[in-house]
Design an enzyme around this catalytic site. Structure first.
Site, PDB file in Angstrom:
ATOM      1  N   CYS A  52      11.191  79.236  59.261  1.00  0.00           N
ATOM      2  CA  CYS A  52      11.020  80.660  59.579  1.00  0.00           C
ATOM      3  C   CYS A  52      10.338  80.692  60.942  1.00  0.00           C
ATOM      4  CB  CYS A  52      10.154  81.325  58.521  1.00  0.00           C
ATOM      5  SG  CYS A  52       9.612  82.999  58.951  1.00  0.00           S
ATOM      6  N   THR A  53      10.828  81.543  61.812  1.00  0.00           N
ATOM      7  CA  THR A  53      10.292  81.513  63.184  1.00  0.00           C
ATOM      8  C   THR A  53       8.857  82.039  63.267  1.00  0.00           C
ATOM      9  OG1 THR A  53      11.471  83.591  63.607  1.00  0.00           O
ATOM     10  CG2 THR A  53      12.506  81.554  64.364  1.00  0.00           C
ATOM     11  N   HIS A  54       8.360  82.607  62.199  1.00  0.00           N
ATOM     12  CA  HIS A  54       6.934  82.980  62.172  1.00  0.00           C
ATOM     13  C   HIS A  54       6.043  81.755  61.938  1.00  0.00           C
ATOM     14  CE1 HIS A  54       8.334  87.116  61.691  1.00  0.00           C
ATOM     15  NE2 HIS A  54       7.082  87.549  61.765  1.00  0.00           N
ATOM     16  N   TYR A  71      12.272  90.652  56.596  1.00  0.00           N
ATOM     17  CA  TYR A  71      13.642  90.472  56.131  1.00  0.00           C
ATOM     18  C   TYR A  71      13.678  89.595  54.874  1.00  0.00           C
ATOM     19  CZ  TYR A  71      15.866  92.048  60.581  1.00  0.00           C
ATOM     20  OH  TYR A  71      16.326  92.755  61.670  1.00  0.00           O
ATOM     21  N   GLY A  72      12.688  88.688  54.787  1.00  0.00           N
ATOM     22  CA  GLY A  72      12.712  87.633  53.766  1.00  0.00           C
ATOM     23  C   GLY A  72      12.981  88.079  52.335  1.00  0.00           C
ATOM     24  N   GLU A 100       1.591  87.358  60.641  1.00  0.00           N
ATOM     25  CA  GLU A 100       1.441  88.619  61.389  1.00  0.00           C
ATOM     26  C   GLU A 100      -0.009  89.104  61.330  1.00  0.00           C
ATOM     27  OE1 GLU A 100       4.432  91.421  61.767  1.00  0.00           O
ATOM     28  OE2 GLU A 100       5.912  89.848  62.146  1.00  0.00           O
ATOM     29  N   CYS A 137      15.712  84.138  64.067  1.00  0.00           N
ATOM     30  CA  CYS A 137      15.167  84.399  62.732  1.00  0.00           C
ATOM     31  C   CYS A 137      16.035  83.615  61.750  1.00  0.00           C
ATOM     32  CB  CYS A 137      15.261  85.896  62.446  1.00  0.00           C
ATOM     33  SG  CYS A 137      14.884  86.347  60.743  1.00  0.00           S
ATOM     34  N   ASN A 138      15.392  82.812  60.937  1.00  0.00           N
ATOM     35  CA  ASN A 138      16.159  81.985  59.992  1.00  0.00           C
ATOM     36  C   ASN A 138      16.848  82.829  58.932  1.00  0.00           C
ATOM     37  OD1 ASN A 138      15.266  78.889  60.433  1.00  0.00           O
ATOM     38  ND2 ASN A 138      13.630  80.279  60.990  1.00  0.00           N
ATOM     39  N   THR A 139      16.130  83.834  58.450  1.00  0.00           N
ATOM     40  CA  THR A 139      16.691  84.688  57.406  1.00  0.00           C
ATOM     41  C   THR A 139      17.945  85.388  57.939  1.00  0.00           C
ATOM     42  OG1 THR A 139      14.390  85.100  56.787  1.00  0.00           O
ATOM     43  CG2 THR A 139      16.075  86.443  55.707  1.00  0.00           C
ATOM     44  N   ASP A 156      14.574  89.165  66.262  1.00  0.00           N
ATOM     45  CA  ASP A 156      13.925  88.744  65.008  1.00  0.00           C
ATOM     46  C   ASP A 156      13.485  90.010  64.286  1.00  0.00           C
ATOM     47  OD1 ASP A 156      12.508  86.898  63.174  1.00  0.00           O
ATOM     48  OD2 ASP A 156      10.695  87.719  64.044  1.00  0.00           O
ATOM     49  N   SER A 157      12.970  89.808  63.071  1.00  0.00           N
ATOM     50  CA  SER A 157      12.465  90.951  62.317  1.00  0.00           C
ATOM     51  C   SER A 157      11.138  91.466  62.886  1.00  0.00           C
ATOM     52  CB  SER A 157      12.258  90.543  60.864  1.00  0.00           C
ATOM     53  OG  SER A 157      11.293  89.515  60.799  1.00  0.00           O
TER      54      SER A 157
HETATM   55  N1  DGL Z   1      11.010  85.234  61.168  1.00  0.00           N
HETATM   56  C1  DGL Z   1      11.989  85.396  60.144  1.00  0.00           C
HETATM   57  C2  DGL Z   1      12.623  84.061  59.804  1.00  0.00           C
HETATM   58  O1  DGL Z   1      12.707  83.212  60.641  1.00  0.00           O
HETATM   59  C3  DGL Z   1      11.657  86.069  58.868  1.00  0.00           C
HETATM   60  C4  DGL Z   1      10.519  86.927  58.746  1.00  0.00           C
HETATM   61  C5  DGL Z   1      10.804  88.020  57.754  1.00  0.00           C
HETATM   62  O2  DGL Z   1      10.759  87.796  56.546  1.00  0.00           O
HETATM   63  O3  DGL Z   1      11.094  89.092  58.260  1.00  0.00           O
HETATM   64  O4  DGL Z   1      13.080  83.875  58.701  1.00  0.00           O
END
Ligand code: DGL
Length: 303
Positions: free
Chosen positions: A218-220, A59-60, A169, A90-92, A27-28
């Site tokens: 988003c996994t966050h 990453y978003g 975060e 990570c979805n992105t 993930d990011s």
């Molecule tokens: N956790 C990432 C996701 O699932 C994105 C977080 C990011 O923007 O880096 O999209």
């Protein structure tokens, strides 16, 4: 979580085929640890290598082409470490690079979008599904496409939540004690007026669309479950793709007869591209509720 894993089923057929190679997860930053938690719980004998690309988080807001090049670079690292399967947690990164990675590498590569979409399509009763995700994931249309591919009669409403990753975060830094305690609804970490106002801005438009199911795209965001749930209300079912993705991991290993040998004492390796390894270990350790003292820096050449 369903822990009656297919793991046991694979061993009952009398065929001895095992693979002790690790599963790669990335993930990011910390978000993918919510997926790793599920894998650790469901498949406790599997070794895992986790890469958190903290140096390039988030990453978003990035261009999908750029994120795709990160995906390919990190997959190369994981394949180089002998991973038998890679989870883009990570979805992105899934939206940007899953297909490219699947074409490039010979090990199975799975993402988190399709499992989340599947769970949402199975859950919705009124066939109105909301998706909250990063800007890049929303712009890619990955969820809308995946959900409608499963059930063309579902209407998907999406909202980008650019500040949620930062809030998630930040919360990890502010929290005390184990992950479970600040995930609970009583948590004071995320339930505060300034965060609620931001959450309302992102989620009110979805609520007004009469959705009954909301994908945490988003996994966050599972970290923000209490905050998000508080805004959308109890009538809306929240979907996190972590559990569903974990089921796919188990199913692939079962079908390929690639589970770790029974009795294997799982080894976990944590790599961060960020400079502050101690911080990654401290905060990542909160999500996993374990000591990440042996986290190490991963140097990735600029692309
Ligand atoms: N956790 C990432 C996701 O699932 C994105 C977080 C990011 O923007 O880096 O999209």
């Amino acid at each position: 979580m369903d822990t009656s894993t297919p793991h046991t089923a694979a061993r009952d057929d009398g065929l001895d085929a095992f693979d002790n190679a690790p599963i790669g997860v990335f993930d990011s930053g910390y978000g993918g640890l919510t997926v790793m938690r599920e894998i650790m719980a469901a498949l406790p004998e599997e070794d895992i290598v986790y890469v958190g690309d903290s140096a390039r988080c988030p990453y978003g807001p990035r261009d999908l082409d750029e994120v795709r090049s990160f995906v390919r670079q990190i997959c190369r690292v994981l394949v180089g470490r002998g991973c038998k399967l890679i989870v883009i947690a990570c979805n992105t990164a899934t939206a940007a690079g899953l297909e490219a990675a699947q074409r490039e590498f010979s090990v199975p590569v799975i993402g988190v979008v399709e499992p989340g979409a599947r769970a949402a399509a199975m859950t919705t009763r009124n066939r109105r599904v909301g998706v909250v995700a990063t800007r890049a994931t929303v712009d890619s249309n990955a969820y809308a496409d995946a959900i409608r591919h499963i059930d063309a009669g579902i209407t998907v409403f999406s909202s980008a939540a650019p500040r949620f990753v930062e809030i998630a975060e930040l919360g990890i830094r502010m929290a005390e004690g184990p992950f479970e305690s600040y995930l609970s609804e009583a948590s004071k970490v995320y339930i505060r007026p300034e965060f609620e106002e931001i959450a309302r801005e992102y989620l009110e438009p979805l609520r007004r669309c009469d959705i009954d199911t909301l994908v945490l795209g988003c996994t966050h965001y599972p970290l923000l479950k209490a905050l998000i749930g508080g805004v959308v209300g109890r009538d809306v079912t929240l979907i996190s793709s972590a559990e569903e993705t974990c089921r796919d991991v188990a199913e692939i290993l079962r079908r390929r007869r690639a589970f770790a040998r029974p009795g294997n004492v799982a080894a976990y390796e944590f790599l961060t591209t960020g400079d502050d390894v101690a911080e990654f270990a401290q905060f990542g350790g909160r999500v996993l509720n374990m000591d990440l003292a042996r986290a190490r820096h991963l140097d990735l050449p600029p692309l």
